[in-house]
Design a protein around this motif. Structure first.
Motif, PDB file in Angstrom:
ATOM      1  N   LYS A  21       0.858  -1.194   0.000  1.00 47.25           N
ATOM      2  CA  LYS A  21       0.000   0.000   0.000  1.00 47.25           C
ATOM      3  C   LYS A  21       0.888   1.236   0.000  1.00 47.25           C
ATOM      4  CE  LYS A  21      -2.450  -0.736   3.682  1.00 47.25           C
ATOM      5  NZ  LYS A  21      -3.507  -0.568   4.679  1.00 47.25           N
ATOM      6  N   TRP A  22       0.610   2.155  -0.919  1.00 48.69           N
ATOM      7  CA  TRP A  22       1.424   3.359  -1.082  1.00 48.69           C
ATOM      8  C   TRP A  22       0.591   4.608  -0.866  1.00 48.69           C
ATOM      9  CZ3 TRP A  22       6.600   3.416  -1.812  1.00 48.69           C
ATOM     10  CH2 TRP A  22       7.194   2.184  -2.108  1.00 48.69           C
ATOM     11  N   VAL A  23       1.195   5.571  -0.209  1.00 50.30           N
ATOM     12  CA  VAL A  23       0.620   6.901  -0.051  1.00 50.30           C
ATOM     13  C   VAL A  23       1.650   7.869  -0.612  1.00 50.30           C
ATOM     14  CG1 VAL A  23      -0.094   8.661   1.603  1.00 50.30           C
ATOM     15  CG2 VAL A  23      -0.676   6.278   2.017  1.00 50.30           C
ATOM     16  N   VAL A  24       1.212   8.759  -1.477  1.00 46.44           N
ATOM     17  CA  VAL A  24       2.126   9.768  -2.008  1.00 46.44           C
ATOM     18  C   VAL A  24       1.532  11.145  -1.760  1.00 46.44           C
ATOM     19  CG1 VAL A  24       3.116   8.257  -3.771  1.00 46.44           C
ATOM     20  CG2 VAL A  24       1.161   9.678  -4.336  1.00 46.44           C
ATOM     21  N   THR A  25       2.421  12.112  -1.588  1.00 45.74           N
ATOM     22  CA  THR A  25       1.970  13.482  -1.405  1.00 45.74           C
ATOM     23  C   THR A  25       2.883  14.424  -2.159  1.00 45.74           C
ATOM     24  OG1 THR A  25       1.406  15.211   0.195  1.00 45.74           O
ATOM     25  CG2 THR A  25       3.244  13.794   0.764  1.00 45.74           C
ATOM     26  N   TRP A  26       2.292  15.443  -2.700  1.00 47.28           N
ATOM     27  CA  TRP A  26       3.002  16.571  -3.279  1.00 47.28           C
ATOM     28  C   TRP A  26       2.661  17.757  -2.391  1.00 47.28           C
ATOM     29  CZ3 TRP A  26       0.680  12.760  -5.940  1.00 47.28           C
ATOM     30  CH2 TRP A  26       1.422  12.103  -6.929  1.00 47.28           C
ATOM     31  N   SER A  27       3.647  18.532  -2.013  1.00 48.33           N
ATOM     32  CA  SER A  27       3.381  19.664  -1.129  1.00 48.33           C
ATOM     33  C   SER A  27       4.484  20.691  -1.254  1.00 48.33           C
ATOM     34  CB  SER A  27       3.275  19.193   0.324  1.00 48.33           C
ATOM     35  OG  SER A  27       4.476  18.603   0.753  1.00 48.33           O
ATOM     36  N   ASP A  28       4.271  21.809  -0.590  1.00 44.38           N
ATOM     37  CA  ASP A  28       5.314  22.806  -0.419  1.00 44.38           C
ATOM     38  C   ASP A  28       5.833  22.647   1.001  1.00 44.38           C
ATOM     39  OD1 ASP A  28       5.055  23.988  -2.961  1.00 44.38           O
ATOM     40  OD2 ASP A  28       3.344  25.160  -2.273  1.00 44.38           O
ATOM     41  N   PHE A  29       7.147  22.637   1.162  1.00 43.40           N
ATOM     42  CA  PHE A  29       7.766  22.495   2.472  1.00 43.40           C
ATOM     43  C   PHE A  29       8.509  23.789   2.768  1.00 43.40           C
ATOM     44  CE2 PHE A  29      11.401  20.706   5.086  1.00 43.40           C
ATOM     45  CZ  PHE A  29      10.657  20.571   6.233  1.00 43.40           C
ATOM     46  N   SER A  30       8.336  24.305   3.969  1.00 46.78           N
ATOM     47  CA  SER A  30       9.034  25.537   4.323  1.00 46.78           C
ATOM     48  C   SER A  30       9.533  25.460   5.762  1.00 46.78           C
ATOM     49  CB  SER A  30       8.108  26.744   4.158  1.00 46.78           C
ATOM     50  OG  SER A  30       6.993  26.634   5.010  1.00 46.78           O
ATOM     51  N   TYR A  31      10.589  26.215   6.030  1.00 48.51           N
ATOM     52  CA  TYR A  31      11.143  26.320   7.380  1.00 48.51           C
ATOM     53  C   TYR A  31      12.072  27.526   7.426  1.00 48.51           C
ATOM     54  CZ  TYR A  31      15.420  24.185   5.498  1.00 48.51           C
ATOM     55  OH  TYR A  31      16.547  23.906   4.777  1.00 48.51           O
ATOM     56  N   SER A  32      12.475  27.887   8.615  1.00 42.50           N
ATOM     57  CA  SER A  32      13.493  28.930   8.763  1.00 42.50           C
ATOM     58  C   SER A  32      14.657  28.338   9.535  1.00 42.50           C
ATOM     59  CB  SER A  32      12.925  30.167   9.468  1.00 42.50           C
ATOM     60  OG  SER A  32      12.377  29.837  10.713  1.00 42.50           O
ATOM     61  N   ASN A  33      15.874  28.671   9.106  1.00 42.66           N
ATOM     62  CA  ASN A  33      17.044  28.095   9.756  1.00 42.66           C
ATOM     63  C   ASN A  33      17.445  28.924  10.975  1.00 42.66           C
ATOM     64  OD1 ASN A  33      18.455  30.299   8.765  1.00 42.66           O
ATOM     65  ND2 ASN A  33      19.813  29.108   7.448  1.00 42.66           N
ATOM     66  N   GLU A  34      18.508  28.529  11.628  1.00 43.37           N
ATOM     67  CA  GLU A  34      18.920  29.209  12.860  1.00 43.37           C
ATOM     68  C   GLU A  34      19.369  30.650  12.623  1.00 43.37           C
ATOM     69  OE1 GLU A  34      23.179  26.836  12.742  1.00 43.37           O
ATOM     70  OE2 GLU A  34      22.018  26.849  14.571  1.00 43.37           O
ATOM     71  N   ASP A  35      19.700  31.001  11.368  1.00 48.73           N
ATOM     72  CA  ASP A  35      20.060  32.381  11.039  1.00 48.73           C
ATOM     73  C   ASP A  35      18.835  33.216  10.665  1.00 48.73           C
ATOM     74  OD1 ASP A  35      22.762  31.816  11.444  1.00 48.73           O
ATOM     75  OD2 ASP A  35      23.026  31.183   9.355  1.00 48.73           O
ATOM     76  N   GLY A  36      17.654  32.607  10.679  1.00 49.17           N
ATOM     77  CA  GLY A  36      16.429  33.320  10.349  1.00 49.17           C
ATOM     78  C   GLY A  36      16.075  33.326   8.884  1.00 49.17           C
ATOM     79  N   LEU A  37      16.863  32.663   8.045  1.00 53.44           N
ATOM     80  CA  LEU A  37      16.547  32.584   6.615  1.00 53.44           C
ATOM     81  C   LEU A  37      15.369  31.632   6.414  1.00 53.44           C
ATOM     82  CD1 LEU A  37      20.128  32.340   5.102  1.00 53.44           C
ATOM     83  CD2 LEU A  37      18.574  34.287   4.963  1.00 53.44           C
ATOM     84  N   GLU A  38      14.384  32.092   5.673  1.00 51.16           N
ATOM     85  CA  GLU A  38      13.205  31.272   5.392  1.00 51.16           C
ATOM     86  C   GLU A  38      13.318  30.687   3.991  1.00 51.16           C
ATOM     87  OE1 GLU A  38       9.494  33.151   6.241  1.00 51.16           O
ATOM     88  OE2 GLU A  38      10.280  34.065   8.067  1.00 51.16           O
ATOM     89  N   VAL A  39      13.007  29.412   3.891  1.00 49.91           N
ATOM     90  CA  VAL A  39      13.042  28.740   2.593  1.00 49.91           C
ATOM     91  C   VAL A  39      11.718  28.024   2.364  1.00 49.91           C
ATOM     92  CG1 VAL A  39      15.540  28.429   2.556  1.00 49.91           C
ATOM     93  CG2 VAL A  39      14.126  26.674   3.543  1.00 49.91           C
ATOM     94  N   SER A  40      11.380  27.888   1.103  1.00 47.11           N
ATOM     95  CA  SER A  40      10.171  27.168   0.716  1.00 47.11           C
ATOM     96  C   SER A  40      10.431  26.527  -0.638  1.00 47.11           C
ATOM     97  CB  SER A  40       8.989  28.136   0.622  1.00 47.11           C
ATOM     98  OG  SER A  40       7.834  27.444   0.209  1.00 47.11           O
ATOM     99  N   PHE A  41      10.064  25.266  -0.774  1.00 51.46           N
ATOM    100  CA  PHE A  41      10.324  24.558  -2.024  1.00 51.46           C
ATOM    101  C   PHE A  41       9.348  23.398  -2.172  1.00 51.46           C
ATOM    102  CE2 PHE A  41      13.157  23.375   1.393  1.00 51.46           C
ATOM    103  CZ  PHE A  41      12.980  21.999   1.501  1.00 51.46           C
ATOM    104  N   PRO A  42       9.113  22.959  -3.410  1.00 52.38           N
ATOM    105  CA  PRO A  42       8.221  21.818  -3.630  1.00 52.38           C
ATOM    106  C   PRO A  42       8.883  20.519  -3.193  1.00 52.38           C
ATOM    107  CG  PRO A  42       9.086  22.634  -5.707  1.00 52.38           C
ATOM    108  CD  PRO A  42       9.592  23.547  -4.644  1.00 52.38           C
ATOM    109  N   MET A  43       8.043  19.595  -2.726  1.00 52.41           N
ATOM    110  CA  MET A  43       8.542  18.315  -2.239  1.00 52.41           C
ATOM    111  C   MET A  43       7.560  17.209  -2.625  1.00 52.41           C
ATOM    112  SD  MET A  43       8.995  16.861   1.571  1.00 52.41           S
ATOM    113  CE  MET A  43       7.411  16.114   1.435  1.00 52.41           C
ATOM    114  N   HIS A  44       8.095  16.032  -2.864  1.00 51.94           N
ATOM    115  CA  HIS A  44       7.277  14.854  -3.161  1.00 51.94           C
ATOM    116  C   HIS A  44       7.736  13.730  -2.245  1.00 51.94           C
ATOM    117  CE1 HIS A  44       5.238  11.655  -5.252  1.00 51.94           C
ATOM    118  NE2 HIS A  44       6.381  11.057  -5.494  1.00 51.94           N
TER     119      HIS A  44
END
Length: 186
Positions: free
Chosen positions: A125-148
């Motif tokens: 049984k497989w579950v797949v997702t497409w989404s946008d993933f975002s976070y901010s690092n310890e320097d406060g830089l925010e990133v966002s990118f597509p993920m599968h």
């Protein structure tokens, strides 16, 4: 008499109509031995809970939703493979240095592979997702990118996952630059 004829015709037409609408769908070439997952909602929740535990650095949650034989691929390229313990430690390290991690714009899909002669590892049984993933690092830089992410569910836990994301976009947002290789001409 006319009402009786109409009733008989309707009794014949209605079942014929429903029978024609309930024919099994045509099997698309390449999708033989697969079907939609009847446990879709339950399995999506397992994958969602594991992904949330990972980005939050929740060891207990990861251990709850990762199968004892868990393996993951893809986080650092197609040839990177991690055991359950290595994956848990990697996510704990991620959560230690990064904040506000979240998934957005998720799309889910799930199916069951009943048989795959040329690749038996795909059975399950497989579950797949497409989404946008975002976070901010310890320097406060925010990133966002597509993920599968594709996750195989076994015994109510994820036993295998593979993740793909735009590493170049992420690294550029974190301030890294792509440099050409040095010239080998002499």
């Amino acid at each position: 008499m006319k009402k009786m004829k109409v009733a008989i015709v309707m009794l014949l037409i209605i079942p014929a109509f429903f029978a024609s609408c309930s024919q099994p769908p045509e099997v698309i070439p390449g999708y033989e031995n697969t079907r939609l997952n009847p446990d879709f909602l339950v399995d999506v929740e397992i994958a969602r809970a594991l992904m949330t535990a990972c980005i939050q650095g929740d060891r207990e949650g990861m251990e709850r939703y990762m199968h004892e034989n868990y393996t993951s691929l893809g986080a650092y390229g197609a040839n990177s493979q991690f055991t359950r313990q290595e994956a848990i430690e990697g996510w704990l390290e991620f959560a230690k240095y990064n904040n506000n991690a979240k998934f957005s714009n998720r799309i889910w899909y799930s199916w069951v592979v009943d048989k795959m002669d040329n690749n038996p590892d795909l059975v399950g049984k497989w579950v797949v997702t497409w989404s946008d993933f975002s976070y901010s690092n310890e320097d406060g830089l925010e990133v966002s990118f597509p993920m599968h992410l594709a996750a195989r569910i076994s015994e109510g836990k994820v036993d295998y996952s593979i993740m793909f994301y735009d590493r170049l976009s992420m690294m550029r947002q974190l301030g890294y630059r792509l440099l050409p290789p040095e010239s080998t001409e002499e």
